[in-house]
Enzyme design. Structure first.
Site, mmCIF file in Angstrom:
data_model
loop_
_atom_site.group_PDB
_atom_site.id
_atom_site.type_symbol
_atom_site.label_atom_id
_atom_site.label_comp_id
_atom_site.label_asym_id
_atom_site.label_seq_id
_atom_site.Cartn_x
_atom_site.Cartn_y
_atom_site.Cartn_z
ATOM 1 N N GLY A 68 0.813 -1.225 0.000
ATOM 2 C CA GLY A 68 0.000 0.000 0.000
ATOM 3 C C GLY A 68 0.842 1.269 0.000
ATOM 4 N N LYS A 81 5.146 16.736 -4.062
ATOM 5 C CA LYS A 81 5.399 17.023 -2.645
ATOM 6 C C LYS A 81 6.380 18.178 -2.511
ATOM 7 C CE LYS A 81 4.440 12.284 -1.242
ATOM 8 N NZ LYS A 81 4.989 10.935 -1.224
ATOM 9 N N ASP A 90 5.485 11.966 -8.028
ATOM 10 C CA ASP A 90 4.947 12.091 -6.671
ATOM 11 C C ASP A 90 5.887 12.945 -5.801
ATOM 12 O OD1 ASP A 90 3.036 10.808 -4.491
ATOM 13 O OD2 ASP A 90 5.073 10.634 -3.722
#
Ligand code: HSE
Length: 398
Positions: free
Chosen positions: A180, A198, A194
């Site tokens: 996950g 951020k 990603d």
């Protein structure tokens, strides 16, 4: 102090949504209750009795009893529509969607201003590390000059498994998905998107500058080869995907996401698996280092819980450092020491782009070069050869 009672409409019930549901049951003091969960897939087997769910976003967004929306879905386009409508309807919002936040930062600022509603998103950056609220509150009068670190758990997990367990890239990626950690489209992780989203959010809160996604180069770990890992091993280095942002004395920002060789004396060297770490350099407090789990159900839900708790005290970001102008350093004047791996045939075309070459090596198929190159030339090489080269930054900014 009386805490505000939160009646939550939750969007998404995946890894983080389920984690949040469990953690809320363990924190009754929060005075926060999930009234409805909006999910997409009608055919999925559900954990809770069906009356807890709806498939219609408006059931939640137009529900007058619900005063807080927690958005934990992975579709950034749908997420923005949800968050926008929630704010228009006067509801406080918590989100973990870094892509949505990074891509709509200015619109989200306007929505908060116009509708006077709080919008919190600690879980969007480095999951369990409380970085945004620290940047916002603790460093509000200190001059930050550098923010740098491992901000993606999946890639750090994959790189650790490859080196420590001899796992193949594909297998390590599958494990990151099973645990996950990875996004539903894992290319977001392995190609460095990603981490870039951020970094954009961190830059806005650290330096007060809102940059666009296209402003920042992101190089991922997907093109790294055996040769690159072997090189690192021989030199006693580790390769980590690092997000870098630095501000100089003229307020010019240099920022990018790139695999980076890390020396054993560097604190980032021992940050392995899904752990993240952020290094901050500021004028008064000097260097500080934050470490924590950067992905996974509970680490991410813990940040959502913290935002929910903050909302019960009417907390909101004040964006005190926000400036209107973008101030990026010019790509031509940024010189980086890199390792560039390419095919033997390609090497004569790529090497002339270096300002200075320190070392070159070739075997029968591949070649690597270590040298100095401008960010502008590096971007050019990557635009033309993205899937044929690997790039590792040789020295971190500091
Ligand atoms: N896919 C993300 C990561 C999840 O691996 O860091 C947490 O943001």
């Amino acid at each position: 102090m009386n805490r505000k009672e939160l009646k939550i409409g939750l969007f998404g019930f995946g890894c983080v949504g389920k984690g949040l549901f469990e953690l809320l049951q363990r924190t009754p003091q929060l005075n926060a209750k999930i009234l409805k969960i909006c999910v997409k897939d009608k055919n999925k087997k559900r954990l809770l009795p069906l009356q807890h769910y709806t498939y219609n976003a408006d059931d939640v967004l137009n529900n007058k009893e619900i005063n807080t929306i927690v958005e934990l879905i992975d579709d950034s386009v749908a997420a923005f529509e949800i968050v926008k409508k929630a704010m228009e309807n006067g509801k406080a919002v918590v989100s973990a969607n870094k892509k949505m936040i990074a891509e709509h930062f200015n619109e989200l600022l306007e929505l908060q201003e116009k509708h006077q509603v709080p919008f919190l998103y600690e879980a969007s950056c480095c999951a369990s590390i409380p970085i945004l609220r620290n940047l916002e509150e603790y460093y509000d009068n200190d001059f930050l000059s550098l923010i740098q670190g491992i901000v993606n758990g999946s890639t750090n997990y994959i790189l650790t498994q490859i080196v420590e367990q001899n796992t193949s890239y594909q297998m390590a990626l599958e494990q990151a998905q099973e645990n996950g950690f990875a996004e539903s489209d894992p290319m977001m992780d392995v190609c460095g998107f990603d981490a870039k989203y951020k970094l954009l959010i961190l830059i806005a809160h650290a330096f007060g500058t809102v940059l666009k996604s296209d402003d920042i180069l992101n190089v991922g770990i997907d093109q790294l080869t055996e040769m690159d890992f072997q090189f690192a091993k021989e030199k006693g280095l580790k390769i980590k995907l690092i997000a870098h942002a630095q501000k100089d004395e003229f307020d010019k920002i240099t920022a990018f996401v790139m695999p980076t060789f890390i020396e054993s004396k560097d604190k980032l060297y021992s940050i392995d698996n899904e752990f993240n770490a952020v290094k901050i350099v500021s004028g008064f407090s000097d260097t500080q280092f934050f470490i924590g789990k950067g992905a996974g159900s509970y680490p991410t839900s813990s940040a959502v819980i913290s935002d929910i708790s903050a909302l019960t005290y009417n907390y909101k970001y004040e964006y005190k450092k926000l400036k209107l102008n973008e101030c990026l350093q010019d790509d031509e004047s940024i010189v980086l020491k890199i390792y560039l791996r390419c095919s033997l045939e390609n090497s004569p075309f790529l090497i002339p782009n270096f300002i200075k070459v320190f070392e070159s090596y070739s075997n029968t198929k591949l070649s690597y070069t270590i040298g100095l190159i401008s960010l502008m030339k590096l971007k050019m090489i990557l635009n033309q050869n993205r899937n044929q080269v690997s790039v590792v930054l040789f020295e971190s900014l500091s």
